[in-house]
Design a protein around this motif. Structure first.
Motif, PDB file in Angstrom:
ATOM      1  N   THR A 265       0.828  -1.207   0.000  1.00  0.00           N
ATOM      2  CA  THR A 265       0.000   0.000   0.000  1.00  0.00           C
ATOM      3  C   THR A 265       0.864   1.260   0.000  1.00  0.00           C
ATOM      4  OG1 THR A 265      -1.776  -1.163   1.170  1.00  0.00           O
ATOM      5  CG2 THR A 265      -1.814   1.246   1.236  1.00  0.00           C
ATOM      6  N   GLN A 266       1.935   1.243   0.779  1.00  0.00           N
ATOM      7  CA  GLN A 266       2.852   2.376   0.773  1.00  0.00           C
ATOM      8  C   GLN A 266       3.443   2.587  -0.615  1.00  0.00           C
ATOM      9  OE1 GLN A 266       3.626   4.720   3.007  1.00  0.00           O
ATOM     10  NE2 GLN A 266       5.093   5.652   1.583  1.00  0.00           N
TER      11      GLN A 266
ATOM     12  N   TYR B 198      -4.938  -5.336   6.610  1.00  0.00           N
ATOM     13  CA  TYR B 198      -5.384  -4.742   7.867  1.00  0.00           C
ATOM     14  C   TYR B 198      -5.526  -3.241   7.670  1.00  0.00           C
ATOM     15  CZ  TYR B 198      -0.332  -4.439   7.568  1.00  0.00           C
ATOM     16  OH  TYR B 198       0.936  -4.248   7.091  1.00  0.00           O
ATOM     17  N   THR B 199      -6.149  -2.593   8.624  1.00  0.00           N
ATOM     18  CA  THR B 199      -6.206  -1.132   8.608  1.00  0.00           C
ATOM     19  C   THR B 199      -4.873  -0.565   9.091  1.00  0.00           C
ATOM     20  OG1 THR B 199      -7.258  -1.278  10.790  1.00  0.00           O
ATOM     21  CG2 THR B 199      -8.691  -0.945   8.875  1.00  0.00           C
TER      22      THR B 199
ATOM     23  N   ASP C 215       6.288   0.455  14.684  1.00  0.00           N
ATOM     24  CA  ASP C 215       6.016   0.061  13.297  1.00  0.00           C
ATOM     25  C   ASP C 215       4.511  -0.098  13.140  1.00  0.00           C
ATOM     26  OD1 ASP C 215       8.713   0.048  13.106  1.00  0.00           O
ATOM     27  OD2 ASP C 215       8.942  -2.068  12.591  1.00  0.00           O
ATOM     28  N   ARG C 216       3.898   0.824  12.399  1.00  0.00           N
ATOM     29  CA  ARG C 216       2.446   0.923  12.423  1.00  0.00           C
ATOM     30  C   ARG C 216       1.795   0.440  11.119  1.00  0.00           C
ATOM     31  NH1 ARG C 216       1.567   3.764  16.947  1.00  0.00           N
ATOM     32  NH2 ARG C 216      -0.630   4.076  16.491  1.00  0.00           N
ATOM     33  N   TYR C 217       2.438   0.621   9.994  1.00  0.00           N
ATOM     34  CA  TYR C 217       1.872   0.199   8.704  1.00  0.00           C
ATOM     35  C   TYR C 217       0.412   0.647   8.594  1.00  0.00           C
ATOM     36  CZ  TYR C 217       6.008  -2.847   8.469  1.00  0.00           C
ATOM     37  OH  TYR C 217       7.297  -3.342   8.446  1.00  0.00           O
ATOM     38  N   ASP C 218       0.199   1.927   8.648  1.00  0.00           N
ATOM     39  CA  ASP C 218      -1.155   2.487   8.696  1.00  0.00           C
ATOM     40  C   ASP C 218      -1.750   2.576   7.293  1.00  0.00           C
ATOM     41  OD1 ASP C 218      -3.490   3.765   9.265  1.00  0.00           O
ATOM     42  OD2 ASP C 218      -2.591   5.513  10.216  1.00  0.00           O
ATOM     43  N   SER C 219      -2.252   1.455   6.805  1.00  0.00           N
ATOM     44  CA  SER C 219      -2.796   1.411   5.450  1.00  0.00           C
ATOM     45  C   SER C 219      -4.092   2.196   5.314  1.00  0.00           C
ATOM     46  CB  SER C 219      -3.034  -0.037   5.031  1.00  0.00           C
ATOM     47  OG  SER C 219      -1.811  -0.741   4.916  1.00  0.00           O
ATOM     48  N   LEU C 220      -4.882   2.261   6.378  1.00  0.00           N
ATOM     49  CA  LEU C 220      -6.167   2.954   6.285  1.00  0.00           C
ATOM     50  C   LEU C 220      -5.982   4.428   5.961  1.00  0.00           C
ATOM     51  CD1 LEU C 220      -9.213   2.697   6.561  1.00  0.00           C
ATOM     52  CD2 LEU C 220      -8.978   3.239   8.993  1.00  0.00           C
ATOM     53  N   SER C 221      -4.950   5.054   6.527  1.00  0.00           N
ATOM     54  CA  SER C 221      -4.724   6.477   6.263  1.00  0.00           C
ATOM     55  C   SER C 221      -4.144   6.714   4.869  1.00  0.00           C
ATOM     56  CB  SER C 221      -3.785   7.066   7.317  1.00  0.00           C
ATOM     57  OG  SER C 221      -2.469   6.553   7.174  1.00  0.00           O
ATOM     58  N   LYS C 222      -3.613   5.655   4.243  1.00  0.00           N
ATOM     59  CA  LYS C 222      -2.951   5.797   2.950  1.00  0.00           C
ATOM     60  C   LYS C 222      -3.817   5.372   1.770  1.00  0.00           C
ATOM     61  CE  LYS C 222       1.464   4.748   5.203  1.00  0.00           C
ATOM     62  NZ  LYS C 222       2.532   3.753   5.367  1.00  0.00           N
TER      63      LYS C 222
END
Length: 290
Positions: free
Chosen positions: A162-163, A179-180, A201-208
């Motif tokens: 996603t990033q 995941y979100t 390490d958050r991997y915040d896909s929902l915000s992206k």
């Protein structure tokens, strides 16, 4: 006297429990990397995992590490190259059954290597982003532009994919068991732990995901207990069109890639417009001795 003694005793127990809790939380904070990443440190080559078509492809990262990925170019100019980002455990060879159908269908495959997973360094969110970016840049240098690339993320690798989808104008994005964000999943599993405060390490896909503008295919098992399906559905709802989801009954986290899902992926790839690819001619990397 007896009542005061009981109060003091109860207060002592409460204080002990609080101290134990704080020590436990501090330990989790210090150990979070070892609780998040489970790499196989052995250095393997593709041929040892029935992927003799693939060749090692080295890329230099922004922080000066040399990371080895596995690569095979597309067999035709109208075929995409699928860039695969694995999950948080094992190594690339364990995913050979996933990429085999893509190779047999003539698609190019780049299985992205991570630091610490048979490569130098230790894994982290920032580090894996650098590894992915370096691998994609190297793929571009081999004559495969972004428009000829399909990004595929598996489990934790969905955050990496996603990033990269926010940074590269790829042809499509495929997310398997996404995941979100990692803290969202952790907080759901451990409600008494301040996961959102602890995790780096958050991997915040929902915000992206709102910044991703390409066709999306999302795959998720309805019985997934590692990343419950509610997170995949929430991410899918937030994603832009065009998008497609396959929620697989009777499938969990590690067995979602069924023969049916394999065909869903191949059908999705076949429907992507290939006209922009016809002026693209991927080049194979130089062979290296194993």
């Amino acid at each position: 006297m007896a009542k005061g003694h009981l109060v003091r005793r109860a207060s002592g127990w409460v204080l002990t429990l609080v101290l134990v809790y704080l020590v436990f939380i501090s330990s989790l904070g210090l150990m979070q990397k070892s609780l998040m990443y489970f790499p196989d440190h052995t250095r393997f080559v593709p041929s040892e995992w029935a992927l003799k078509e693939l060749e090692p492809l080295d890329a230099k990262t922004e922080d000066d590490l040399t990371i080895t990925s596995w690569y095979h170019p597309a067999l035709a100019r109208d075929k995409f190259t699928i860039v695969f980002f694995q999950g948080n455990a094992g190594h690339l060879g364990y995913r050979n059954y996933k990429v085999r159908p893509w190779l047999d269908a003539g698609y190019g495959v780049l299985m992205v290597g991570y630091r610490g997973f048979g490569n130098p360094g230790s894994p982290s969110e920032e580090g894996l982003y650098m590894d992915a970016a370096a691998a994609l840049d190297e793929l571009n240098k081999h004559g495969v532009p972004d428009k000829a690339i399909v990004l595929y993320g598996e489990s934790m690798g969905t955050g990496v994919a996603t990033q990269m989808a926010t940074e590269h104008n790829a042809a499509a994005l495929i997310l398997e068991s996404p995941y979100t964000s990692v803290p969202d999943v952790g907080a759901d599993r451990y409600p008494l732990v301040p996961v959102h405060l602890l995790l780096r390490d958050r991997y915040d896909s929902l915000s992206k995901i709102k910044d991703v503008h390409m066709p999306l295919l999302l795959l998720h098992g309805e019985l997934d207990q590692v990343v419950p399906i509610k997170f995949g559905k929430k991410l899918f709802e937030a994603a832009n069109e065009p998008k497609q989801a396959e929620f697989v009954p009777d499938a969990g986290h590690s067995d979602v890639y069924t023969l049916k899902v394999q065909q869903v992926i191949l059908n999705f790839l076949a429907k992507l417009p290939t006209d922009p690819l016809l002026d693209t001619k991927p080049e194979a990397p130089e062979s290296k001795a194993e």
